[in-house]
Scaffold this motif. Structure first.
Motif, PDB file in Angstrom:
ATOM      1  N   ARG A  17       0.845  -1.184   0.000  1.00  0.00           N
ATOM      2  CA  ARG A  17       0.000   0.000   0.000  1.00  0.00           C
ATOM      3  C   ARG A  17       0.893   1.251   0.000  1.00  0.00           C
ATOM      4  O   ARG A  17       0.790   2.119   0.872  1.00  0.00           O
ATOM      5  CB  ARG A  17      -0.913  -0.021   1.232  1.00  0.00           C
ATOM      6  N   ASP A  19       1.092   3.956  -1.654  1.00  0.00           N
ATOM      7  CA  ASP A  19       0.477   5.289  -1.763  1.00  0.00           C
ATOM      8  C   ASP A  19      -0.002   5.813  -0.416  1.00  0.00           C
ATOM      9  O   ASP A  19      -0.225   7.014  -0.246  1.00  0.00           O
ATOM     10  CB  ASP A  19      -0.698   5.250  -2.741  1.00  0.00           C
ATOM     11  N   LYS A  20      -0.128   4.915   0.568  1.00  0.00           N
ATOM     12  CA  LYS A  20      -0.530   5.287   1.927  1.00  0.00           C
ATOM     13  C   LYS A  20       0.569   4.934   2.932  1.00  0.00           C
ATOM     14  O   LYS A  20       0.295   4.682   4.104  1.00  0.00           O
ATOM     15  CB  LYS A  20      -1.823   4.571   2.321  1.00  0.00           C
ATOM     16  N   ALA A  21       1.821   4.945   2.473  1.00  0.00           N
ATOM     17  CA  ALA A  21       2.967   4.617   3.331  1.00  0.00           C
ATOM     18  C   ALA A  21       2.797   3.259   4.007  1.00  0.00           C
ATOM     19  O   ALA A  21       3.247   3.047   5.128  1.00  0.00           O
ATOM     20  CB  ALA A  21       3.204   5.716   4.373  1.00  0.00           C
ATOM     21  N   ASN A  22       2.139   2.332   3.294  1.00  0.00           N
ATOM     22  CA  ASN A  22       1.884   0.985   3.800  1.00  0.00           C
ATOM     23  C   ASN A  22       1.194   0.995   5.164  1.00  0.00           C
ATOM     24  O   ASN A  22       1.423   0.111   5.999  1.00  0.00           O
ATOM     25  CB  ASN A  22       3.185   0.170   3.855  1.00  0.00           C
ATOM     26  N   ALA A  23       0.345   2.008   5.379  1.00  0.00           N
ATOM     27  CA  ALA A  23      -0.474   2.015   6.597  1.00  0.00           C
ATOM     28  C   ALA A  23      -1.359   0.782   6.603  1.00  0.00           C
ATOM     29  O   ALA A  23      -1.946   0.404   5.587  1.00  0.00           O
ATOM     30  CB  ALA A  23      -1.313   3.288   6.654  1.00  0.00           C
ATOM     31  N   SER A  25      -4.429  -1.647   7.452  1.00  0.00           N
ATOM     32  CA  SER A  25      -5.848  -1.775   7.771  1.00  0.00           C
ATOM     33  C   SER A  25      -6.066  -3.088   8.522  1.00  0.00           C
ATOM     34  O   SER A  25      -5.188  -3.960   8.556  1.00  0.00           O
ATOM     35  CB  SER A  25      -6.676  -1.781   6.490  1.00  0.00           C
ATOM     36  N   SER A  53       6.213   0.784   6.979  1.00  0.00           N
ATOM     37  CA  SER A  53       4.813   0.997   7.370  1.00  0.00           C
ATOM     38  C   SER A  53       4.721   2.175   8.318  1.00  0.00           C
ATOM     39  O   SER A  53       5.509   2.297   9.263  1.00  0.00           O
ATOM     40  CB  SER A  53       4.214  -0.241   8.044  1.00  0.00           C
ATOM     41  N   ASP A  57      -3.713   2.512   9.681  1.00  0.00           N
ATOM     42  CA  ASP A  57      -4.485   3.425   8.838  1.00  0.00           C
ATOM     43  C   ASP A  57      -5.214   4.410   9.766  1.00  0.00           C
ATOM     44  O   ASP A  57      -5.878   4.003  10.720  1.00  0.00           O
ATOM     45  CB  ASP A  57      -5.494   2.618   8.016  1.00  0.00           C
ATOM     46  N   LEU A  58      -5.064   5.706   9.492  1.00  0.00           N
ATOM     47  CA  LEU A  58      -5.560   6.716  10.439  1.00  0.00           C
ATOM     48  C   LEU A  58      -7.075   6.638  10.646  1.00  0.00           C
ATOM     49  O   LEU A  58      -7.562   6.731  11.772  1.00  0.00           O
ATOM     50  CB  LEU A  58      -5.160   8.115   9.968  1.00  0.00           C
ATOM     51  N   ASP A  59      -7.815   6.469   9.575  1.00  0.00           N
ATOM     52  CA  ASP A  59      -9.275   6.398   9.723  1.00  0.00           C
ATOM     53  C   ASP A  59      -9.679   5.192  10.556  1.00  0.00           C
ATOM     54  O   ASP A  59     -10.542   5.284  11.448  1.00  0.00           O
ATOM     55  CB  ASP A  59      -9.947   6.344   8.350  1.00  0.00           C
ATOM     56  N   GLU A  60      -9.036   4.062  10.287  1.00  0.00           N
ATOM     57  CA  GLU A  60      -9.374   2.852  11.041  1.00  0.00           C
ATOM     58  C   GLU A  60      -8.861   2.938  12.476  1.00  0.00           C
ATOM     59  O   GLU A  60      -9.478   2.393  13.400  1.00  0.00           O
ATOM     60  CB  GLU A  60      -8.838   1.611  10.339  1.00  0.00           C
TER      61      GLU A  60
END
Length: 200
Positions: A17, A19-23, A25, A53, A57-60
């Protein structure tokens, strides 16, 4: 979002992942758990792109993932594997993702990698198994620097502390990890696990 490649007794897991710094989920963590149900002789855990990583994931995380026991389940599964486990850290390692690396037998990192676990600032506790594993590697005072003082550790300092075991050029990271796996992959079944038990 998890690349899974099996080559005989070697399992290469890649966080995909970038594009999301491998955050991570919860679905990605569940995929990691599932991939480790069949224990390999050697596990290499790495990431795609320039960051290993950024953690959750910030939202989660805001929805509860930050304190979900699945983090400890993944790291404990890695720690319990009978073979050799290698974290091939292609870049910065942050937050809850550090638990997976702490659970591995060996940690390789690229020169620009940084290491931090900002639980104090974010108001969370670290995952239950992480502080003990961190203390075993760097000692209690340095563990407090990371977990309480929010220190960001550069690769050279991480190597000097024992947080990582080797610094590798990015192009050499996976080849070196594979080379370290050679003897285990060639050994008779059970030999690696017997040595791990002797080491403790």
């Amino acid at each position: 979002m998890i690349g899974i490649a099996r080559e005989g007794g070697l399992l290469l897991l890649t966080l995909q992942r970038p594009d999301k710094a491998n955050a991570l989920s919860r679905a990605m963590l569940a995929d990691l758990l599932a991939a480790l149900e069949d224990p390999p002789q050697v596990l290499i855990l790495t990431g795609e792109g320039r960051v290993f990583s950024a953690g959750a994931d910030l939202d989660e995380a805001r929805a509860g993932l930050a304190t979900d026991p699945i983090w400890d389940a993944v790291s404990n599964r890695i720690a319990s594997l009978p073979g050799l486990t290698i974290a091939a850290l292609n870049g910065t390692l942050a937050g809850g993702a550090m638990g997976m690396a702490l659970a591995c037998d060996l940690r390789l990192a690229v020169p620009g990698a940084k290491f931090f676990y900002p639980v104090m600032r974010l108001g969370y506790l670290p995952q239950p198994a992480d502080p003990g594993r961190l203390v075993a590697l760097v000692g209690p005072a340095r563990a407090k620097l990371i977990l309480m003082a929010g220190a960001k550790i550069e690769a050279d300092e991480a190597l000097a502390w024992g947080l990582i075991d080797r610094i590798c050029a990015p192009e050499d990271l996976i080849p070196i990890a594979r080379a370290l796996a050679t003897d285990v992959l060639a050994a008779i079944p059970g030999h690696a696990s017997a040595i791990k038990r002797l080491i403790g």
